[in-house]
Design a protein around this motif. Structure first.
Motif, short mmCIF file in Angstrom:
data_model
loop_
_atom_site.label_atom_id
_atom_site.label_comp_id
_atom_site.label_asym_id
_atom_site.label_seq_id
_atom_site.Cartn_x
_atom_site.Cartn_y
_atom_site.Cartn_z
N PHE A 192 -1.72 -3.71 -2.92
CA PHE A 192 -2.77 -4.16 -3.51
C PHE A 192 -3.92 -3.04 -3.94
O PHE A 192 -4.03 -2.39 -3.20
CB PHE A 192 -3.45 -5.40 -2.97
CG PHE A 192 -2.67 -6.60 -2.98
CD1 PHE A 192 -1.40 -6.67 -3.56
CD2 PHE A 192 -3.45 -7.76 -2.62
CE1 PHE A 192 -0.68 -7.84 -3.34
CE2 PHE A 192 -2.49 -9.01 -2.61
CZ PHE A 192 -1.37 -9.03 -3.32
N GLU A 193 -4.45 -3.10 -5.14
CA GLU A 193 -5.86 -2.70 -5.30
C GLU A 193 -6.88 -3.10 -5.02
O GLU A 193 -7.25 -4.19 -5.45
CB GLU A 193 -5.48 -1.59 -6.67
CG GLU A 193 -4.52 -0.52 -6.45
CD GLU A 193 -5.20 0.84 -5.98
OE1 GLU A 193 -6.17 1.14 -6.24
OE2 GLU A 193 -4.34 1.23 -4.96
N GLU B 196 -12.85 -6.39 -6.78
CA GLU B 196 -11.84 -7.53 -7.31
C GLU B 196 -10.50 -7.00 -6.86
O GLU B 196 -10.37 -5.87 -6.20
CB GLU B 196 -11.69 -7.53 -8.61
CG GLU B 196 -13.06 -8.41 -9.20
CD GLU B 196 -14.14 -7.53 -9.41
OE1 GLU B 196 -15.41 -8.27 -8.93
OE2 GLU B 196 -14.37 -6.59 -9.72
N THR B 197 -9.52 -7.81 -6.77
CA THR B 197 -8.33 -7.43 -6.47
C THR B 197 -7.16 -7.29 -7.40
O THR B 197 -7.00 -8.06 -8.58
CB THR B 197 -7.68 -8.30 -5.29
OG1 THR B 197 -8.54 -8.24 -4.26
CG2 THR B 197 -6.23 -8.12 -4.87
N ILE B 198 -6.42 -6.15 -7.48
CA ILE B 198 -5.27 -6.11 -8.56
C ILE B 198 -3.94 -5.96 -7.94
O ILE B 198 -3.91 -5.46 -6.81
CB ILE B 198 -5.46 -4.77 -9.28
CG1 ILE B 198 -6.60 -4.57 -9.96
CG2 ILE B 198 -4.32 -4.50 -10.18
CD1 ILE B 198 -6.96 -5.61 -11.16
N ALA B 199 -2.95 -7.03 -8.26
CA ALA B 199 -1.81 -7.10 -7.78
C ALA B 199 -0.65 -6.96 -9.09
O ALA B 199 -1.05 -7.62 -9.95
CB ALA B 199 -1.67 -8.35 -7.01
N GLU C 226 -3.70 1.35 -10.42
CA GLU C 226 -4.56 2.00 -9.49
C GLU C 226 -6.01 1.73 -10.03
O GLU C 226 -6.10 1.90 -11.38
CB GLU C 226 -4.12 3.39 -9.23
CG GLU C 226 -5.25 4.04 -8.12
CD GLU C 226 -5.06 5.59 -8.02
OE1 GLU C 226 -5.81 6.22 -7.42
OE2 GLU C 226 -3.96 5.85 -8.53
N ILE C 227 -6.97 1.37 -9.44
CA ILE C 227 -8.24 1.30 -9.92
C ILE C 227 -8.97 2.57 -9.70
O ILE C 227 -9.26 3.40 -8.56
CB ILE C 227 -9.01 0.06 -9.21
CG1 ILE C 227 -8.47 -1.23 -9.34
CG2 ILE C 227 -10.53 0.24 -9.66
CD1 ILE C 227 -9.01 -2.46 -8.35
N GLU D 241 -5.68 2.18 -13.95
CA GLU D 241 -4.57 3.17 -14.52
C GLU D 241 -3.23 2.22 -14.18
O GLU D 241 -2.96 2.00 -13.07
CB GLU D 241 -4.84 4.45 -13.91
CG GLU D 241 -6.02 5.15 -14.59
CD GLU D 241 -6.27 6.43 -14.08
OE1 GLU D 241 -5.39 6.71 -12.91
OE2 GLU D 241 -6.66 7.42 -14.57
N VAL D 242 -2.41 2.07 -15.09
CA VAL D 242 -0.91 1.44 -14.97
C VAL D 242 0.01 2.52 -15.26
O VAL D 242 -0.09 2.91 -16.53
CB VAL D 242 -0.85 0.11 -15.75
CG1 VAL D 242 0.56 -0.50 -15.45
CG2 VAL D 242 -2.11 -0.81 -15.40
N GLN D 243 1.17 2.70 -14.29
CA GLN D 243 2.33 3.72 -14.57
C GLN D 243 3.21 2.63 -15.21
O GLN D 243 3.85 1.76 -14.40
CB GLN D 243 2.55 4.40 -13.33
CG GLN D 243 3.81 5.35 -13.52
CD GLN D 243 3.91 6.14 -12.15
OE1 GLN D 243 3.64 5.70 -11.25
NE2 GLN D 243 4.64 7.02 -12.37
N VAL D 244 3.78 2.95 -16.35
CA VAL D 244 4.81 2.26 -17.09
C VAL D 244 5.98 2.81 -17.27
O VAL D 244 5.88 4.16 -17.47
CB VAL D 244 4.21 1.55 -18.11
CG1 VAL D 244 2.96 0.86 -18.00
CG2 VAL D 244 3.80 2.60 -19.35
#
Length: 403
Positions: free
Chosen positions: A158-159, A170-173, A218-219, A226-229
């Motif tokens: 989690f971020e 906040e939480t990023i999942a 990642e925040i 930032e999202v790695q796709v």
């Protein structure tokens, strides 16, 4: 006039001429002089009126106050500028959030165990996933599982960070739903309301036709995500080195997450090329009592570009006993992560063609398991890794006889 003295007459005549010249109408110079004089007089009158208008209120006010001091002429002073307020704090570049440092904002730091223990509403899955069973309403998420069509938490950390500018984290999942060997995924932001209940803030991004995999999120210190796709999911015999990866940046605008940086598409893979396969063959009887026949196949491989193919691998051509041609040049090393080819040979530069010959001894009569099979050519790099083709349909030809 004869009675007058001649001297007197002369003097009267001079006097008359002098008087006539003085009463004559003014000429142009006199008119201009008169007009200038009138303008000066008018300006003086206006100035006098202005002075009266300025001084009169002063005198009147003094009289109302019973002010015994004589009025003084008004002084010209610069007006005092109104007080200016401090300029508003500029919104950070790329930050659409209108709130910063909201008092008493709830703490949205959520652990994996806490999220698994509650029911949440999820953003929508790609078309067809919900019908398959990927739920979105009041979902009790599962931990990473092999079950299909079940909404679950992916095996990612989690971020935590302030993504909406309210002064609290906040939480990023990453949430997933498996539909076979692969999974649909989406990055979701979670928060708490004023009652402390976990709520879904919104979706950052999800897999779709643009990309097929989410590897990490990642925040940043600025509050962006930032999202790695990845463009493909390495599964079903697809090796990981085929995948291309990108980092795309998203930011909350007060209502939803929008992409603010990074590429928006993968485009054509620059590592791939277009091989085209053609074939001619000859089938003859073997002299003597041998009932077998000799099959000679000549393959023409054309590289239509745009990159060189350091090596080419032929698949499906070994359907009998090797009897000559380019078999002796085949590389004996096996290819990693792929069905083993019948033969790996030096390749074809972009824009050129090469011929490859293979001779086989085959039965005179096809056996019960014989069939008309396809022969395939594949592009390989210098590290013996195979690659997909830009146009797969012209990489294959059918066997001329059942084998």
């Amino acid at each position: 006039m004869s009675d007058f003295d001649p001297l007197l007459r002369e003097r009267l005549t001079a006097y008359r001429n002098d008087v006539v010249s003085r009463v004559a109408g003014p000429g142009p110079d006199q008119a201009r002089h008169h007009l200038r004089q009138r303008r000066r007089m008018t300006a003086a009158a206006v100035a006098a009126v202005a002075v009266v208008l300025v001084v009169a209120p002063v005198v009147a006010n003094a009289a109302l106050r019973d002010d015994r001091n004589p009025p003084v002429p008004a002084e010209s002073v610069e007006p005092t500028p109104p007080p200016t307020s401090a300029p508003p704090t500029p919104t950070p570049t790329g930050s659409p959030s209108a709130t910063t440092g909201t008092p008493n904002a709830p703490d949205g730091r959520i652990s994996r165990a806490q999220l698994l223990a509650t029911r949440v509403d999820l953003p929508s899955w790609p078309s067809g996933m919900a019908e398959g069973g990927c739920a979105t309403s009041k979902v009790r998420l599962k931990d990473d599982t092999k079950d299909t069509y079940v909404s679950m938490l992916a095996d990612n950390e989690f971020e935590h960070g302030d993504v909406d500018g309210d002064g609290a984290v906040e939480t990023i999942a990453i949430v997933a739903c498996r539909y076979g060997e692969a999974s649909a995924k989406q990055v979701v932001a979670f928060d708490r309301n004023q009652d402390g209940r976990i709520v879904t803030m919104g979706r950052v991004v999800r897999t779709d036709d643009n990309f097929k995999d989410i590897l990490a999120a990642e925040i940043t210190p600025a509050g962006s995500v930032e999202v790695q796709v990845g463009d493909i999911v390495p599964c079903c015999e697809i090796p990981e080195y085929h995948r291309r990866e990108q980092v795309r940046t998203y930011r909350w605008n007060g209502q939803r997450f929008n992409q603010t940086d990074g590429p928006t598409t993968f485009g054509k893979d620059p590592r791939l090329t277009d091989l085209r396969l053609g074939m001619t063959h000859e089938l003859v009887d073997v002299p003597g009592d041998d009932t077998r026949r000799e099959l000679t196949m000549v393959f023409t491989v054309t590289n239509a570009g745009p990159v060189d193919a350091p090596q080419v691998a032929f698949h499906g051509i070994e359907r009998g006993e090797r009897a000559g041609g380019d078999w002796s040049r085949c590389d004996p090393k096996p290819l990693p992560d792929a069905d083993q080819p019948s033969c790996l040979l030096p390749g074809v530069p972009s824009g050129e063609s090469r011929r490859y010959t293979f001779v086989l001894l085959v039965p005179g009569q096809p056996g019960p398991e014989a069939s008309t099979r396809g022969f395939l050519v594949v592009h390989c790099d210098a590290q013996d890794r195979f690659w997909p083709d830009l146009k797969r349909d012209d990489n294959e030809v059918l066997s001329p006889i059942p084998l």
